[in-house]
Write a protein that holds these residues in place. Sequence first.
Motif, PDB file in Angstrom:
ATOM      1  N   ARG A 179       0.884   9.577  -5.350  1.00  0.00           N
ATOM      2  CA  ARG A 179       2.203  10.087  -4.959  1.00  0.00           C
ATOM      3  C   ARG A 179       2.295  11.590  -5.204  1.00  0.00           C
ATOM      4  O   ARG A 179       2.776  12.347  -4.377  1.00  0.00           O
ATOM      5  CB  ARG A 179       3.304   9.401  -5.767  1.00  0.00           C
ATOM      6  CG  ARG A 179       3.403   7.928  -5.480  1.00  0.00           C
ATOM      7  CD  ARG A 179       4.504   7.305  -6.304  1.00  0.00           C
ATOM      8  NE  ARG A 179       4.534   5.870  -6.074  1.00  0.00           N
ATOM      9  CZ  ARG A 179       5.514   5.086  -6.467  1.00  0.00           C
ATOM     10  NH1 ARG A 179       6.555   5.578  -7.108  1.00  0.00           N
ATOM     11  NH2 ARG A 179       5.480   3.795  -6.221  1.00  0.00           N
ATOM     12  N   TYR A 237      -2.470   9.071   0.624  1.00  0.00           N
ATOM     13  CA  TYR A 237      -1.620   8.163  -0.132  1.00  0.00           C
ATOM     14  C   TYR A 237      -2.288   6.793  -0.247  1.00  0.00           C
ATOM     15  O   TYR A 237      -2.763   6.230   0.744  1.00  0.00           O
ATOM     16  CB  TYR A 237      -0.245   8.013   0.529  1.00  0.00           C
ATOM     17  CG  TYR A 237       0.592   6.998  -0.198  1.00  0.00           C
ATOM     18  CD1 TYR A 237       1.041   7.256  -1.494  1.00  0.00           C
ATOM     19  CD2 TYR A 237       0.868   5.755   0.366  1.00  0.00           C
ATOM     20  CE1 TYR A 237       1.754   6.318  -2.203  1.00  0.00           C
ATOM     21  CE2 TYR A 237       1.593   4.802  -0.328  1.00  0.00           C
ATOM     22  CZ  TYR A 237       2.030   5.095  -1.614  1.00  0.00           C
ATOM     23  OH  TYR A 237       2.731   4.151  -2.311  1.00  0.00           O
ATOM     24  N   GLN A 258       7.987  10.799  -0.201  1.00  0.00           N
ATOM     25  CA  GLN A 258       7.460  12.013  -0.828  1.00  0.00           C
ATOM     26  C   GLN A 258       7.675  13.214   0.092  1.00  0.00           C
ATOM     27  O   GLN A 258       8.026  14.302  -0.360  1.00  0.00           O
ATOM     28  CB  GLN A 258       5.963  11.853  -1.147  1.00  0.00           C
ATOM     29  CG  GLN A 258       5.667  10.802  -2.209  1.00  0.00           C
ATOM     30  CD  GLN A 258       6.296  11.117  -3.560  1.00  0.00           C
ATOM     31  OE1 GLN A 258       6.480  12.277  -3.927  1.00  0.00           O
ATOM     32  NE2 GLN A 258       6.650  10.081  -4.306  1.00  0.00           N
TER      33      GLN A 258
END
Length: 344
Positions: free
Chosen positions: A122, A114, A157
Amino acid sequence: MKKGILERLREGPVLGDGGYILELERRGYVQAGPYTPEVAVEHPEALRQLHQEFLRAGADVLQALTFYASKEKLGTAGYADQVEAINRAAVRIANEVAGDQALVAGTLCLTWMYDPKEPASRAVVRRLFDEQIAIQAAEGVDFFIGETFTFLEEARQCLNAIKAAGYPAMITFTLRGPETAEGIPIGEAVRILAGEGADVIGANCGRDPERMLPLVEIMRRATPGYVGAQPIGFRTRDDLPNFTQLPEFPLALDSLTLSRAEMGAYATRARALGVNYIGSCCGSVAHHVRAMAEALGRRPPASAKSASLDRHPGIQKSRTLEEMAGRKPKSADAPRFATGDRNW
Ligand SMILES: [Zn+2]
């Protein structure tokens, strides 16, 4: 039928297990540096044994050893083609040991993929989480823990991936301070995750209990939902609160190992603060988890071998566990154990 994690949390504190990766590294099955979990396929007996120790010590939950088992991270150690084999084996072994005695948590963690400056990352991390979740769910888990996040966005996420798969989700941060890596105050991060359906939110790894609980208290105040804490079993410092900052990290941490009394005292304090999931992480092993279980008033199978030092012929003086750890006992009725000062 086993009671699920949410039902257990409703009834009272859930006791987690301890740390796997560093302990298996000490035992010669994990490589320091990559810290990837190929032990699940290379030496399943070693992983099975450590799960058994935590179960016997009283853990209500066994975490599948799928830490760093995302494709990209496994790839850094040459195991990118074994994502399915490693994730499957880890969950299968945890289930074999847990039986109907404990729950099995599928485990996800930061991917190192990330990048807040790269919006496309993402979707990259979401795909990595989806891949691991599908494999672990096919093997059978009771819920998922997403751990060691520093960025709220990566945690989101992970949470969204777990929720899309239909499982209860526990999300924990490894905190550098009272903010996420983006600079969002942790209370705010907790409210956002709770609003998106996280069932348990908290902190894990990095900090010892003394330096983690003040941050968990902030999280506790931020949500009426369940809060979790899984601190490490090594002593850190106010100026270097995360163990990765210490000069002893990672190969000379032995002398910083917390005593069982200190981990037991942590469990008591966590319960008093309203922590619902009381576990531990790196450096916390079976005798620590047993002390935590006993501090919570339980008597797990391993308590059959808890201390009976008055039966040692060479020791006489009676002290509490906290006194042995160099601390004043918190209560006059703390159990006392004979301990040695006889000159041999
Ligand atoms: Zn850890």
